[in-house]
Write a protein that holds these residues in place. Structure first.
Motif, PDB file in Angstrom:
ATOM      1  N   LYS A  61      -9.683  -8.488  -2.933  1.00  0.00           N
ATOM      2  CA  LYS A  61      -9.675  -7.195  -2.326  1.00  0.00           C
ATOM      3  C   LYS A  61      -9.097  -6.031  -1.447  1.00  0.00           C
ATOM      4  CE  LYS A  61     -13.840  -8.443  -2.791  1.00  0.00           C
ATOM      5  NZ  LYS A  61     -14.426  -9.929  -1.662  1.00  0.00           N
ATOM      6  N   LEU A  62      -8.616  -4.908  -1.562  1.00  0.00           N
ATOM      7  CA  LEU A  62      -7.850  -4.464  -0.820  1.00  0.00           C
ATOM      8  C   LEU A  62      -8.276  -3.892  -0.234  1.00  0.00           C
ATOM      9  CD1 LEU A  62      -6.547  -2.451  -4.073  1.00  0.00           C
ATOM     10  CD2 LEU A  62      -5.137  -3.839  -2.547  1.00  0.00           C
ATOM     11  N   GLY A  63      -7.536  -3.367   0.750  1.00  0.00           N
ATOM     12  CA  GLY A  63      -7.420  -2.885   2.106  1.00  0.00           C
ATOM     13  C   GLY A  63      -6.237  -2.164   2.486  1.00  0.00           C
ATOM     14  N   ALA A  64      -6.255  -0.981   3.445  1.00  0.00           N
ATOM     15  CA  ALA A  64      -5.306   0.093   3.386  1.00  0.00           C
ATOM     16  C   ALA A  64      -4.503  -0.060   5.072  1.00  0.00           C
ATOM     17  CB  ALA A  64      -6.117   1.687   3.398  1.00  0.00           C
ATOM     18  N   GLN A  65      -4.044   0.287   5.049  1.00  0.00           N
ATOM     19  CA  GLN A  65      -2.984  -0.124   6.409  1.00  0.00           C
ATOM     20  C   GLN A  65      -3.219   0.717   7.350  1.00  0.00           C
ATOM     21  OE1 GLN A  65       1.523  -0.213   5.507  1.00  0.00           O
ATOM     22  NE2 GLN A  65       0.759  -0.908   4.035  1.00  0.00           N
ATOM     23  N   ASP A  66      -3.521   2.099   7.211  1.00  0.00           N
ATOM     24  CA  ASP A  66      -4.517   3.577   8.351  1.00  0.00           C
ATOM     25  C   ASP A  66      -5.274   4.131   7.186  1.00  0.00           C
ATOM     26  OD1 ASP A  66      -4.376   4.849  10.722  1.00  0.00           O
ATOM     27  OD2 ASP A  66      -2.528   5.990  10.122  1.00  0.00           O
ATOM     28  N   VAL A  67      -5.771   5.307   8.318  1.00  0.00           N
ATOM     29  CA  VAL A  67      -6.805   5.939   7.686  1.00  0.00           C
ATOM     30  C   VAL A  67      -7.296   7.196   8.500  1.00  0.00           C
ATOM     31  CG1 VAL A  67      -9.456   4.678   8.789  1.00  0.00           C
ATOM     32  CG2 VAL A  67      -9.542   6.192   6.861  1.00  0.00           C
TER      33      VAL A  67
END
Ligand code: PGA
Length: 241
Positions: A61-67
């Protein structure tokens, strides 16, 4: 370990150029991810689209480091939750201490958590005390305050959708390990306030991941440096079994 999911999340931070990223992703794809493991990769924003293509059909699964805390619009340099969702992401790390250290407040963390949830992304909310707070025995108090202000300030329906990551600042990137019994105590304390998965992060490597993953209230690990090598990351995945 219980039969619940074990989260192994890699935070690449500001590392890996295109070729290096491709090499790592290819190496990771060759590994086996058992069904009870949720393997999450959080590359830099620029690497997300390429990673999504390379990982298609894989269990990662992919995630970002911030939003961004904002919705789309006139916010130069920001990346919105809906843009992340558009790429097929599932997770986003929120409130990492390296960003809190640059001035991100609990209030902003809670706004980012809400922005992520609005798009159906799962926020992995980082909490952790400084070395000074640890030395003064203030770990539980500090993480409880951060939890209160960054997550429990949301509605209960929102709060119960997050994942928490206990990351003592003094253990991040330092090779100084938080004693697993301390990590367990903090995880239990957090779970007493909010029944959600709790990860541990801070100098987790292939040779110590098992000590954290065998703790009763720790549901996974958030890995920085050791997630940049396929073999090391896959050794951590194996430690979840
Ligand atoms: P580290 O970083 O594993 O390199 O200590 C952990 C993190 O910051 O998420």
């Amino acid at each position: 370990m219980t039969v619940n999911k074990v989260y192994i999340a890699g935070n690449w931070k500001m590392n890996l150029h295109r070729e290096e990223s491709v090499e790592l992703l290819k190496g990771l794809r060759e590994g086996k991810i058992p069904s009870q493991v949720e393997a999450i990769l959080c590359p830099p924003f620029l690497r997300l689209e390429g990673a999504a293509e390379l990982l298609e059909g894989s269990p990662y699964k992919l995630g970002a480091q911030d939003v961004s805390k904002y919705e789309n619009g006139a916010h130069t340099g920001e990346i919105s939750a809906s843009m992340l969702k558009d790429l097929g992401l599932s997770y986003v790390i929120v409130g990492h201490s390296e960003l809190r250290g640059e001035g991100q407040t609990d209030e902003e963390v809670s706004q980012k958590v809400r922005a992520a949830l609005r798009e159906g992304l799962v926020p992995i909310v980082c909490l952790g005390e400084s070395e000074e707070e640890y030395d003064r025995g203030l770990s539980l108090e500090t993480v409880a305050r951060q939890l209160e202000e960054s997550v429990l300030s949301l509605s209960p329906e929102e709060a119960e959708k997050v994942i928490l990551a206990y990351e003592p600042l003094w253990a991040i990137g330092t090779g100084k390990n938080c004693p697993p019994e301390v990590a367990q105590e903090v995880a239990a304390h957090l779970k007493g306030k909010l029944k959600v998965p709790v990860l541990y992060g801070g100098s987790v490597k292939g040779n110590n991941a098992g000590e954290y993953l065998s703790c009763q209230d720790i549901d996974g690990v958030l890995v920085g440096g050791a997630s940049l090598k396929a073999e090391e990351f896959l050794t951590i995945v194996e430690a979840a079994l």
